[in-house]
Design a protein around this motif. Structure first.
Motif, PDB file in Angstrom:
ATOM      1  N   MET A  47      -5.212  -4.345  -0.201  1.00 56.17           N
ATOM      2  CA  MET A  47      -6.046  -5.480   0.189  1.00 56.17           C
ATOM      3  C   MET A  47      -5.223  -6.531   0.930  1.00 56.17           C
ATOM      4  O   MET A  47      -5.767  -7.279   1.750  1.00 56.17           O
ATOM      5  CB  MET A  47      -6.726  -6.094  -1.040  1.00 56.17           C
ATOM      6  CG  MET A  47      -7.881  -5.260  -1.582  1.00 56.17           C
ATOM      7  SD  MET A  47      -8.940  -6.122  -2.772  1.00 56.17           S
ATOM      8  CE  MET A  47      -7.845  -6.271  -4.185  1.00 56.17           C
ATOM      9  N   ILE A  48      -3.925  -6.602   0.657  1.00 57.41           N
ATOM     10  CA  ILE A  48      -3.093  -7.602   1.331  1.00 57.41           C
ATOM     11  C   ILE A  48      -3.050  -7.354   2.836  1.00 57.41           C
ATOM     12  O   ILE A  48      -3.087  -8.289   3.632  1.00 57.41           O
ATOM     13  CB  ILE A  48      -1.667  -7.620   0.726  1.00 57.41           C
ATOM     14  CG1 ILE A  48      -1.725  -8.113  -0.727  1.00 57.41           C
ATOM     15  CG2 ILE A  48      -0.734  -8.513   1.547  1.00 57.41           C
ATOM     16  CD1 ILE A  48      -0.392  -8.044  -1.456  1.00 57.41           C
ATOM     17  N   ILE A  78       3.190  -6.726   9.325  1.00 58.48           N
ATOM     18  CA  ILE A  78       3.528  -6.405   7.940  1.00 58.48           C
ATOM     19  C   ILE A  78       4.135  -5.007   7.892  1.00 58.48           C
ATOM     20  O   ILE A  78       3.510  -4.035   8.338  1.00 58.48           O
ATOM     21  CB  ILE A  78       2.280  -6.442   7.032  1.00 58.48           C
ATOM     22  CG1 ILE A  78       1.674  -7.853   7.011  1.00 58.48           C
ATOM     23  CG2 ILE A  78       2.617  -5.999   5.616  1.00 58.48           C
ATOM     24  CD1 ILE A  78       0.378  -7.941   6.210  1.00 58.48           C
ATOM     25  N   GLY A  79       5.338  -4.880   7.360  1.00 60.48           N
ATOM     26  CA  GLY A  79       5.932  -3.563   7.170  1.00 60.48           C
ATOM     27  C   GLY A  79       5.246  -2.842   6.026  1.00 60.48           C
ATOM     28  O   GLY A  79       4.847  -3.463   5.037  1.00 60.48           O
ATOM     29  N   ALA A 150       9.543   0.633   8.999  1.00 61.79           N
ATOM     30  CA  ALA A 150       8.780  -0.520   8.521  1.00 61.79           C
ATOM     31  C   ALA A 150       9.459  -1.837   8.880  1.00 61.79           C
ATOM     32  O   ALA A 150       8.793  -2.859   9.049  1.00 61.79           O
ATOM     33  CB  ALA A 150       8.611  -0.423   7.004  1.00 61.79           C
ATOM     34  N   LEU A 151      10.780  -1.810   9.025  1.00 64.53           N
ATOM     35  CA  LEU A 151      11.531  -3.027   9.354  1.00 64.53           C
ATOM     36  C   LEU A 151      11.690  -3.235  10.860  1.00 64.53           C
ATOM     37  O   LEU A 151      12.217  -4.260  11.290  1.00 64.53           O
ATOM     38  CB  LEU A 151      12.927  -2.970   8.716  1.00 64.53           C
ATOM     39  CG  LEU A 151      12.983  -3.015   7.183  1.00 64.53           C
ATOM     40  CD1 LEU A 151      14.400  -2.724   6.706  1.00 64.53           C
ATOM     41  CD2 LEU A 151      12.519  -4.365   6.666  1.00 64.53           C
ATOM     42  N   ALA A 152      11.219  -2.285  11.654  1.00 65.91           N
ATOM     43  CA  ALA A 152      11.522  -2.287  13.089  1.00 65.91           C
ATOM     44  C   ALA A 152      11.012  -3.519  13.812  1.00 65.91           C
ATOM     45  O   ALA A 152      11.640  -4.005  14.751  1.00 65.91           O
ATOM     46  CB  ALA A 152      10.964  -1.027  13.745  1.00 65.91           C
ATOM     47  N   ALA A 153       9.859  -4.034  13.412  1.00 68.35           N
ATOM     48  CA  ALA A 153       9.304  -5.222  14.080  1.00 68.35           C
ATOM     49  C   ALA A 153       9.775  -6.516  13.426  1.00 68.35           C
ATOM     50  O   ALA A 153       9.250  -7.585  13.743  1.00 68.35           O
ATOM     51  CB  ALA A 153       7.780  -5.153  14.064  1.00 68.35           C
ATOM     52  N   PRO A 156       8.035 -10.407   8.309  1.00 66.34           N
ATOM     53  CA  PRO A 156       8.423 -11.257   7.185  1.00 66.34           C
ATOM     54  C   PRO A 156       7.988 -10.678   5.846  1.00 66.34           C
ATOM     55  O   PRO A 156       8.554 -11.007   4.809  1.00 66.34           O
ATOM     56  CB  PRO A 156       7.696 -12.576   7.470  1.00 66.34           C
ATOM     57  CG  PRO A 156       6.516 -12.185   8.307  1.00 66.34           C
ATOM     58  CD  PRO A 156       6.977 -11.018   9.132  1.00 66.34           C
ATOM     59  N   VAL A 157       6.949  -9.807   5.871  1.00 63.66           N
ATOM     60  CA  VAL A 157       6.382  -9.235   4.648  1.00 63.66           C
ATOM     61  C   VAL A 157       6.509  -7.719   4.695  1.00 63.66           C
ATOM     62  O   VAL A 157       6.238  -7.091   5.724  1.00 63.66           O
ATOM     63  CB  VAL A 157       4.899  -9.627   4.481  1.00 63.66           C
ATOM     64  CG1 VAL A 157       4.266  -8.896   3.297  1.00 63.66           C
ATOM     65  CG2 VAL A 157       4.756 -11.126   4.311  1.00 63.66           C
ATOM     66  N   LEU A 158       6.904  -7.132   3.562  1.00 55.19           N
ATOM     67  CA  LEU A 158       7.032  -5.686   3.449  1.00 55.19           C
ATOM     68  C   LEU A 158       6.256  -5.237   2.219  1.00 55.19           C
ATOM     69  O   LEU A 158       6.469  -5.740   1.122  1.00 55.19           O
ATOM     70  CB  LEU A 158       8.506  -5.300   3.320  1.00 55.19           C
ATOM     71  CG  LEU A 158       8.880  -3.823   3.425  1.00 55.19           C
ATOM     72  CD1 LEU A 158       8.521  -3.287   4.803  1.00 55.19           C
ATOM     73  CD2 LEU A 158      10.373  -3.632   3.168  1.00 55.19           C
ATOM     74  N   LEU A 159       5.326  -4.293   2.415  1.00 50.03           N
ATOM     75  CA  LEU A 159       4.546  -3.714   1.323  1.00 50.03           C
ATOM     76  C   LEU A 159       5.037  -2.288   1.090  1.00 50.03           C
ATOM     77  O   LEU A 159       5.199  -1.519   2.043  1.00 50.03           O
ATOM     78  CB  LEU A 159       3.052  -3.693   1.670  1.00 50.03           C
ATOM     79  CG  LEU A 159       2.431  -5.032   2.079  1.00 50.03           C
ATOM     80  CD1 LEU A 159       0.946  -4.844   2.386  1.00 50.03           C
ATOM     81  CD2 LEU A 159       2.622  -6.091   0.994  1.00 50.03           C
ATOM     82  N   MET A 160       5.242  -1.934  -0.185  1.00 52.15           N
ATOM     83  CA  MET A 160       5.799  -0.616  -0.514  1.00 52.15           C
ATOM     84  C   MET A 160       4.988   0.004  -1.642  1.00 52.15           C
ATOM     85  O   MET A 160       4.873  -0.582  -2.720  1.00 52.15           O
ATOM     86  CB  MET A 160       7.268  -0.753  -0.917  1.00 52.15           C
ATOM     87  CG  MET A 160       8.119  -1.517   0.081  1.00 52.15           C
ATOM     88  SD  MET A 160       9.844  -1.724  -0.438  1.00 52.15           S
ATOM     89  CE  MET A 160      10.482  -0.082  -0.181  1.00 52.15           C
ATOM     90  N   ASP A 161       4.432   1.188  -1.401  1.00 57.97           N
ATOM     91  CA  ASP A 161       3.589   1.865  -2.387  1.00 57.97           C
ATOM     92  C   ASP A 161       4.306   3.116  -2.890  1.00 57.97           C
ATOM     93  O   ASP A 161       4.383   4.121  -2.190  1.00 57.97           O
ATOM     94  CB  ASP A 161       2.246   2.237  -1.751  1.00 57.97           C
ATOM     95  CG  ASP A 161       1.188   2.574  -2.804  1.00 57.97           C
ATOM     96  OD1 ASP A 161       1.545   2.671  -3.996  1.00 57.97           O
ATOM     97  OD2 ASP A 161       0.017   2.730  -2.438  1.00 57.97           O
TER      98      ASP A 161
END
Length: 330
Positions: A47-48, A78-79, A150-153, A156-161
């Motif tokens: 949802m984020i 968002i990563g 995921a960090l390439a761009a 500021p925010v990284l989501l990890m599932d």
């Protein structure tokens, strides 16, 4: 950085996945969502970045309501790292890592330089691994590429599932430690989902424990969670080993060390660093078959850790977590 207020998700058949969730994540903080299967933690994560739309409440990133943002533009900032990694099988590793910068309009040269930099950062040699295809790498190596992409761009925010769930235990521990170091260096705001309480305690600055029915049962630091579970569900989920888990979240402090003079020269064995945890200290004691161990800060020898020092450090950490002068060490 991230704020969820009264957020809920109810599906058309009446199933409640997330119930009136209030949650905040500070800038540069790593928050881990943990709980049994079907408790709403992955739904909350999705949802984020609006892979799943909430049916109630408000989600803000840096003060901006995400529901008023274009979802595609939102996700580009968002990563996102998942257990299955999701690399493009027909593209080489360097091309996978270049995908997001190219999508954002970077030149091929700039995107390639950025990709090579990130592959190096996650422990992969661009010259050795960049020309390979995903199926030619191990599971742990593919997971590293997923983090790099995921960090390439530079989000500021990284989501990890469940990012480390598909690799073997030894590689998993190494990836956990390396990502924690990387997160400290880069200062990203991270929200991560896991079902493993040990991983949550190791990785999180704060941990959100979800119960069945999408209820947030407790939210706090690992030390707070282990010292004072909010209810029987949290106590059962943390488990009977909570006393041992506390060792992994309590760091050494000079105030709990004895002076060097109490141990004769040559009896200490190898010294450990002052930023070690009690778990690492006890592991070193067992490895060297000694009841004490030396502690250093950089090149400076600062003292000796004894069993009494371990006990004092635990009591101090529990007092900080519970506010009690007589904390329960069990």
């Amino acid at each position: 950085m991230i704020k969820l207020t009264g957020v809920g998700k109810t599906y058309a058949d009446g199933t409640v996945a997330v119930r009136e969730l209030d949650l905040d994540v500070a800038t540069g903080e790593m928050v881990v969502l943990v709980g049994p299967s079907g408790c709403g933690k992955s739904t909350t994560l999705k949802m984020i970045n609006r892979l799943i739309e909430p049916t109630a409440g408000r989600i803000e990133i840096d003060g901006r309501d995400v529901t008023s943002s274009d979802p595609v533009e939102l996700r580009r900032g968002i990563g996102y790292v998942i257990q299955q990694i999701g690399l493009f099988p027909h593209q080489r590793i360097i091309e996978n890592a270049m995908a997001v910068p190219l999508l954002l309009g970077e030149s091929k040269r700039t995107a390639r330089e950025r990709a090579a930099e990130l592959l190096t950062m996650v422990g992969l040699d661009p010259e050795q691994h960049g020309h390979r295809f995903p199926h030619q790498l191990s599971g742990g190596q593919r997971q590293r590429v997923g983090v790099a992409r995921a960090l390439a761009a530079d989000p500021p925010v990284l989501l990890m599932d469940e990012p480390f769930g598909a690799v073997d235990p030894i590689v998993r521990v190494r990836l956990q430690e390396e990502f924690r170091r990387l997160q400290r260096d880069l200062g990203k705001t991270v929200v991560m989902v896991t079902h493993d309480i040990d991983e949550a305690v190791l990785m999180g600055d704060r941990v959100a424990v979800f119960a069945e029915g999408g209820r947030l049962a407790q939210y706090g630091t690992p030390a707070e969670l282990l010292a004072r579970p909010a209810d029987d569900f949290v106590a059962d989920f943390v488990g009977a080993e909570k006393g041992l888990r506390r060792l992994s979240v309590v760091s050494l402090s000079e105030e709990h060390l004895e002076p060097l003079g109490m141990v004769k020269g040559g009896e200490l064995g190898a010294a450990i660093d002052l930023d070690s945890t009690l778990e690492q200290a006890l592991a070193a004691m067992l490895r060297d078959d000694r009841s004490t161990i030396g502690v250093k800060s950089g090149a400076r020898f600062v003292g000796v850790l004894t069993p009494a020092g371990v006990h004092a450090a635990l009591r101090s950490a529990l007092r900080d977590a519970t506010g009690s002068e007589s904390p329960d060490l069990r």
